[in-house]
Every structure is written in structure tokens, then in C-alpha cells.
Write an enzyme that holds these catalytic residues in place. Structure first.
Site, PDB file in Angstrom:
ATOM      1  CG  ASP A   1      -2.140   0.869   1.001  1.00  0.00           C
ATOM      2  OD1 ASP A   1      -3.152   0.672   1.689  1.00  0.00           O
ATOM      3  OD2 ASP A   1      -2.068   1.759   0.122  1.00  0.00           O
TER       4      ASP A   1
HETATM    5  C1  GLC Z   1      -4.354   4.313  -0.258  1.00  0.00           C
HETATM    6  C2  GLC Z   1      -5.216   3.099  -0.054  1.00  0.00           C
HETATM    7  C3  GLC Z   1      -5.130   2.103  -1.170  1.00  0.00           C
HETATM    8  C4  GLC Z   1      -4.900   2.841  -2.471  1.00  0.00           C
HETATM    9  C5  GLC Z   1      -3.522   3.452  -2.405  1.00  0.00           C
HETATM   10  C6  GLC Z   1      -3.195   4.290  -3.639  1.00  0.00           C
HETATM   11  O1  GLC Z   1      -3.833   4.768   0.944  1.00  0.00           O
HETATM   12  O2  GLC Z   1      -5.114   2.419   1.191  1.00  0.00           O
HETATM   13  O3  GLC Z   1      -6.345   1.341  -1.198  1.00  0.00           O
HETATM   14  O4  GLC Z   1      -5.011   1.941  -3.572  1.00  0.00           O
HETATM   15  O5  GLC Z   1      -3.321   4.221  -1.232  1.00  0.00           O
HETATM   16  O6  GLC Z   1      -4.031   5.394  -3.685  1.00  0.00           O
END
Ligand code: GLC
Length: 748
Positions: A222
């Protein structure tokens, strides 16, 4: 390929090349990876992971909370196909979704982005979305792996979850999707799991995900989830996002040089990223915007759950209708955060309703941040009440303002905003033909106004075409067919995680274990307002002819009403007592069927060994306890309409008896049990009193020998143990035990 790259080139590949792209290297192209689960969020140039900046227009489909209520895998797959087409048209290689985390508490701020409290619904519908996306040559990213069930302290909190709960509740949706669809990527979550950061959990990312489930794709972190790049690589995190991160590259190079990181581990991750990039096809020329909007509308229609209807719905076109509520004019179509889509267009309910009948509008309340300079809250309410009083019927749009729920923080209450609670009482008091239309990403409690209104439509967040879908349902153009994929409790205090959400400091204990949602309410018999699986329509359905085979169940469903409709057949299994604590019942299959008035259809749902199993922590395997299982057809988790019994033999591994085994194990054993019980019964007859064997049941047999009066000695016991563990003797004893129980049953 990786062998031709230098270590520093390899190190660069396993770290993002930008906010939304991977790093190029000789023979490895840079590809775009971007959100999101219910619509493309592609940002030109820089970017943010919170949905703050704008993005390329794309179709905003209903988020997972709504798609789950369709219980329609075929429809969800078509949404996936459309998502894949839009991503492909924008040269995006991986779309970051679906999110399949279980809804442990209705307070989780991101529940709008997840499917259900049940792993089968999450797995089946998540798999359909992945299948659709990947059918278009675009990869999905299954997230957030794992146990990311709250937003509070999401980057530091440790989810303390026992292994059986993980295996039976929080991992199965991921497992099903990995095994069935091989998503191109899996996204590891921010949180820690039992004290170890998910990005650094070798158990999670390598032992379970790869070694047990056979995942072949790449694990992407993430955004900002990686703390130590080297421990994360060693655990199985192939790609750190976002990039670039110079310190990570340096750390990797140094770790290879020092031997802390085996270069073969680095090579494996580079190869997975190379393989991922190689899958990317060329961008397509575009997609049919209108067709995707129409699909969004169909998905929205099937997402709507009719909870209550005393007959006021569907409305007639000649009625004088009051449409009350700012949400009818200013719809909330999705949740806030990284999944936020810039829609190609938005249908608001007020316009859609006005196109079908003569309606008058009153705002009734403000959505916060939208002060109405002329009127104050009570004036808005008074104006709405006056309109309601002079109308034939009322469509009252209520729900959660955007600020109440979002990625990044959790809710603290289940009620609607206070100004809306005041409004619903005031409107219902002057017009009993009031139908409430709810807009909310997370469950809201329907108390204490539930009984004072004539109808309630739970519309969740419906995407850009939601307004048209609501109008179609309200005027009877389509019969609502949504079913609840999560329970609606009466009170927050009734929820199983109430005392352990969101935890204390940086620890959250999943003390309720597998007893989440209906698994809890049905087992402890706590009443809810509406149970998992519940939903009404404008017609009725009846069930008959339940037939049960070893691995399948079939039942006949009939549309016993006067209009066409869709029913969700739900198959639950209730396990017999086995010494292992299990829920009252668990969903083991479902199927949606469309029927004309009077039409009947036989629906068959498959079962497999897993349908009857629990996770046995002693043997680290799925085990069937054995006995008579109740197979149940339900209109919800609470309303079972037909039942049958299936007998399944135990697959419990026999743990050979030892002197460390508890007395209870010796008593349960088909060879030693009868012998010990006869001995004890003779003594008890002489001495009387409580059941001595039950009193010492948990004592290790070796320790029992140390008490005076025990007539068997260690040598005799050791001999008995060897006889009892002999496979032939054991087999004969089990056969005799089965014969005895059959005779006993036949004489009942
Ligand atoms: C965010 C989310 C994730 C997302 C990523 C990119 O914090 O937790 O679901 O795909 O970052 O935006």
C-alpha cells in the site's frame, strides 16, 4: 533477465518509479498502476493517495458496499469488464482493487469500499470483479492483505487475531480469489498483524499467499506501507509504492553486499515485476461512455435493498409527491479517499423523479459545508414539513454527509445526523405515506424512527447513475432485488466488536473471533433490525422440493407474486456440536434467479468439503468434525425456510494417545474409553458422588497416576496406549462404535 541487470538496477526496479508508475530498466518497461475499485482514478503528473486531486473522467460505478447487495456475480463481472476497458483505454496496467476486507464493525470509515461481513460474499463477488478486469488485459490488485478492518491508526495498529479466526473469516476471500483468478497483484496492507507489519510478514506474504495458495503475481505495498525495504523484500513485498525512494535503493544495495539480502530474493521480485510489465497490452482507443453509464445504472438498481414497505411503494405517477432532502439534489455517489472517481456524468434523483411525475422539493437539511444563507436548519425543516403535509406521499432522502465517513478515519456512532433525525419524525408525523431513501456507505441504525415511516430503501452509495436507479425502483420500473450483505443492528452496543473497536492505542484485539456479523447475532440470539441476506421486492417467492446430494443441494423457487422479480437463494450450513465453538450457521452458497410471475425454477448450489470444515489449529488444516449437518435454505441468515440433513464422516486427524494426552482424550478414544469408563463406573458405584472422570477430564493422564487410589499403573497404561494406537485395533474399535450408534439410532 534480472541476471543481466546490475544490483542497483534491480534495486531500482523493486521500488516505484513515480507516484503511479513502476521503474523502467533494460528489458523492463515502466507501467501505470492506479486506483480504484469502482472506477478509474488516473491522475496526470503528480498524484495523491487520498483522492484530493482531480483525475481523468471515468465511470463511477457503485462501490463495493452496493455491488455486494446485488448478490449477482455475473453482473459484478460485467462491471469488472467495463473497469478493465476504461483502464486499458488510459494505458493503465494495474487497477488497484477490489478491496475484500471483512466488515468487522459497522463503524469502519472505509466499509463503503468493502463487500461484506461474510467471506463467501466477499470472495465470490471480489473474484467476479477481478475476472472481469483481467479479461481486458488489465491487472487487478487484491487488497488490503490482511486484517485491515479499521482506519483508526491504520499505519501502526496491530490487529491481534488468532489463527482460526484469520483462516475462517479474514483470509478466505483473499484465498478464494487468488486460487480462482490469480490476480496480477496483491496489495499488502498498512497495519501490523499480530505485531508484524503486513509488508514484513513472511508468514502472510510467502508461507500463506505463495506456498499454500500458489499466488504467482507480484505483491505491491500500500502507498507508504513499507518501513524497512530489506525486511519487506525478505518477507515477499516485491514492489514498494510510491516511488522513487532513494534510501530504499541504497539499503537494498548495501544489504546484498553485506549478505543480509540474498540476491536471489531480489532477483525473484525483479522477475515478478518484469512479468507484470510484460503482461501490459497496448492502450485501446477508448470505450463506450453511454454503455458504461447504462451498466452503472443496472448495477445500482440491483444494489437497492427494500427493507420495509407497507404498500406505499411503488408510487403512482399521478400522486403529488414531496421530494425532501438535500441528498436528492446533491447526491453522494461514492466514498471519500483514494477510490474517489471523477464521474463522466451524475444523475441526481430529483431530476430523475421530476422527469416521471410532478414533484415538489424541499432541502430539509444541509449537508454541512453548504450553509444555506437564507434559511437556518429549523426553517429548512419547517418548510419541508409544510410540503409533506400537503402532498400525497413523501420521498424523504436521508443519509450520511461525506464528512461522516471516509478512508483514513472511522465513525463513532451509527445514527443519522441529528438534524435528519428531527426531520424524519416531523415529516412522518404529518404524512404517514413517507418512504425513506437512505444514502450511506456504512450501516446506519434505523432507530428510533423505523416504525414511524411507511417504507425504507437502503441505497448505500450507488455511483453516478444512482439517481435514475432510485427513480426506476420507486416508480416500479424494476422490482428491488438487493439483499443485505451486512447486518443492520439495533444499537452499536449490540455489535460483537463493540468493546474492541478500534482498540486501545496501537493494539486492536479481535476478541470476538469468528463471531462477526450474523455469525454472532444468530449464535447468541441478539435481535437485529434487519439480518444479513434480508431484502424485500414488489413480489414474493416460495420454496419447495429441497433435494440434497453429497456435494450439491437443489431447491425449487417460485415467483408467487404478480410482478417479475429476482430472488437470492441462500444456502447455509449448521454444524453439529463437536467440542469446537461454531456459529449457528454459515453461508455456504448463493444464487440469484430472475422469475416471471408464477414461474418456478430449480436452483442447484454446490457444496465441497470446505463447506463442512473448520480450521483445526492443532493440525494446521481444514477438518470436518463429523456428524449430522443441517443444510438450510434461507431468505436471510435469520429466516430459514427449508432444512435437510447431511451426514459427514470426521476427518479429524487422530492424535495418537500419549501419557500427556488429557484424561478426556483417553475417555473419547474408542479403545480406551469404554475400558476406563467401566473401571470408573465400578468405583463410582461403590463410592457414589460426582462424575470423577469429568472432574479430572483436563488432567494429563501421566499426572493422574500420581494420585493415590488410581488402580492402574504406568506400565499397564503404556501397554494399553500401544494397543489403542495400533491402526488395526483402532479401525476395528471405530467400526464397532459406528455400528453401536447406528443400532442406537434405529431403536430411537
Ligand atoms: C491508499 C489506499 C489504497 C490505495 C492506495 C493508492 O492509501 O489504502 O487502497 O489503492 O493508497 O491510492
Amino acid at each position: 533477465m534480472p541476471a543481466e541487470l546490475s544490483v542497483i538496477e534491480k534495486a531500482a526496479v523493486v521500488v516505484g518509479g513515480g507516484f503511479w508508475k513502476t521503474h523502467a530498466a533494460p528489458g523492463i518497461r515502466s507501467v501505470l498502476i492506479t486506483d480504484g475499485p469502482h472506477g478509474l482514478r488516473k491522475q496526470e503528473g503528480g498524484g495523491d493517495h487520498l483522492g484530493l486531486g482531480t483525475s481523468t473522467p471515468a465511470t463511477c460505478f457503485p462501490p463495493a458496499v452496493a455491488l455486494a447487495s446485488t448478490f449477482n456475480a455475473e453482473l459484478v463481472e460485467r462491471v469488472g469488464i467495463a473497469l478493465g476497458k476504461e483502464a486499458r483505454a488510459e494505458d493503465v496496467t494495474v487497477l488497484l482493487g477490489p478491496g475484500v476486507n471483512i466488515k468487522r464493525s459497522p463503524l469502519c470509515g472505509r466499509n463503503f469500499e468493502y463487500f461484506s461481513e461474510d467471506p463467501l460474499v466477499s470472495g465470490r463477488l471480489g473474484a467476479a470483479l477481478v475476472r472481469g478486469i483481467q479479461s481486458q488485459g488489465v491487472g487487478a490488485s487484491l487488497k488490503h492483505f490482511a486484517a485491515n478492518n479499521q482506519e483508526t491508526n491504520r499505519m501502526t495498529v496491530s490487529a491481534e487475531v488468532d489463527e482460526r479466526t484469520l483462516r475462517e473469516l479474514y483470509l478466505p476471500a483473499f484465498e478464494m480469489i487468488v486460487k480462482r483468478e490469480q490476480p496480477w497483484t496483491v496489495m499488502c496492507s498498512y497495519n501490523r498483524l499480530n505485531g508484524v507489519a503486513a509488508a514484513e510478514s513472511h508468514w502472510l506474504l510467502t508461507k500463506v499467499l505463495r506456498d499454500e495458495w500458489g499466488f504467482q503475481g507480484a505483491v505491491v505495498s500500500d502507498w507508504g506501507a513499507v518501513d524497512g525495504r530489506v525486511p519487506a523484500l525478505n518477507a515477499g513485498t516485491d514492489l514498494e509504492m510510491p516511488g522513487p525512494q532513494g534510501d530504499s535503493v541504497t539499503a537494498i544495495v548495501e544489504a546484498v553486499a553485506s549478505g543480509e539480502l540474498d540476491e536471489r530474493v531480489l532477483d525473484a521480485s525483479v522477475e515478478r515485476i518484469r512479468a507484470l510489465a510484460a503482461k501490459a497490452g497496448p492502450a485501446t482507443s477508448g470505450y463506450d461512455v453511454d454503455a458504461h453509464h447504462a451498466l452503472a445504472r443496472q448495477a445500482a438498481e440491483e444494489s437497492i435493498v427494500l427493507l420495509r414497505n407497507d404498500g406505499v411503494l411503488p408510487l403512482g405517477p399521478t400522486e403529488r409527491i414531496a421530494v425532501i432532502g438535500e441528498l436528492a439534489r446533491t447526491p453522494r455517489i461514492q466514498g471519500a479517499g483514494s477510490s474517489q472517481v471523477n464521474p463522466t456524468r451524475v444523475d441526481n434523483a430529483l431530476d430523475q423523479l421530476s422527469a416521471r411525475a410532478s414533484v415538489d422539493f424541499a432541502a430539509g437539511y444541509t449537508l454541512g459545508g453548504r450553509p444555506d444563507p437564507e434559511l437556518r436548519g429549523s426553517d429548512l425543516r419547517d418548510e419541508a414539513v409544510k410540503l409533506a403535509a400537503r402532498s400525497d406521499s413523501v420521498l424523504l432522502f436521508l443519509g450520511l454527509p461525506e464528512r461522516d465517513e471516509s478512508e483514513g478515519y472511522d465513525r463513532t456512532r451509527l445514527e443519522l445526523p441529528d438534524d435528519q433525525l428531527a426531520l424524519v419524525h416531523a415529516v412522518a408525523a404529518v404524512n404517514p405515506r413517507t418512504a425513506v431513501v437512505l444514502t450511506n456507505g456504512g450501516v446506519v441504525t434505523l432507530e428510533p424512527w423505523h416504525d414511524s415511516v411507511a417504507a425504507i430503501l437502503e441505497c448505500w452509495l450507488l455511483g453516478q447513475a444512482g439517481g435514475a436507479a432510485i427513480a426506476d425502483v420507486v416508480f416500479g420500473g424494476t422490482s428491488p432485488s438487493g439483499r443485505l450483505a451486512e447486518s443492520i443492528p439495533l444499537r452499536l452496543q449490540d455489535t460483537p466488536s463493540y468493546l474492541n473497536f478500534p482498540g486501545e492505542g496501537d493494539v486492536v484485539r479481535y476478541a470476538e473471533g469468528i463471531f462477526v456479523g450474523y455469525r454472532y447475532y444468530e449464535t447468541v440470539e441478539t435481535p437485529v433490525r434487519y439480518p444479513f441476506g434480508y431484502g424485500l421486492g414488489y413480489t414474493t417467492f416460495s420454496y419447495s422440493e429441497l433435494r440434497v446430494g453429497r456435494d450439491r443441494v437443489s431447491v425449487t423457487v417460485t415467483n408467487s407474486g404478480r410482478v417479475a422479480g429476482k430472488e437470492v437463494v441462500q444456502l447455509y450450513v449448521s454444524a453439529p456440536p463437536s467440542g469446537v465453538r461454531v456459529p449457528a450457521r454459515e453461508l455456504r452458497g448463493f444464487a440469484k434467479v430472475a422469475l416471471q410471475p408464477g414461474e418456478s425454477r430449480s436452483v442447484t448450489i454446490s457444496l465441497d468439503d470446505r463447506s463442512f470444515s473448520f480450521w483445526d489449529v492443532d493440525s494446521s488444516s481444514w477438518v470436518i468434525a463429523g456428524g449430522d449437518y443441517s443444510v438450510q435454505i434461507g431468505k436471510s441468515a435469520h429466516d430459514i425456510v427449508l432444512r435437510a440433513t447431511i451426514r459427514r464422516a470426521s476427518t479429524r486427524p487422530s492424535h495418537p494417545l500419549t501419557l500427556e494426552s488429557p484424561v478426556s482424550a483417553w475417555l473419547a478414544h474408542p479403545v480406551t474409553g469404554p475400558l476406563l469408563r467401566r473401571t470408573a463406573a465400578k468405583e463410582a458405584a461403590e463410592e457414589g458422588g460426582a462424575d470423577v472422570l469429568e472432574m479430572v477430564g483436563s488432567m494429563p493422564m501421566r499426572r493422574l497416576l500420581r494420585f493415590p487410589g488410581v488402580e492402574i499403573d504406568r506400565r499397564q497404561l503404556e501397554l494399553l496406549r500401544r494397543v489403542a494406537n495400533n491402526p488395526v485395533v483402532l479401525g476395528v474399535a471405530r467400526g464397532v462404535a459406528r455400528l453401536r450408534s447406528t443400532i442406537a439410532r434405529s431403536s430411537d
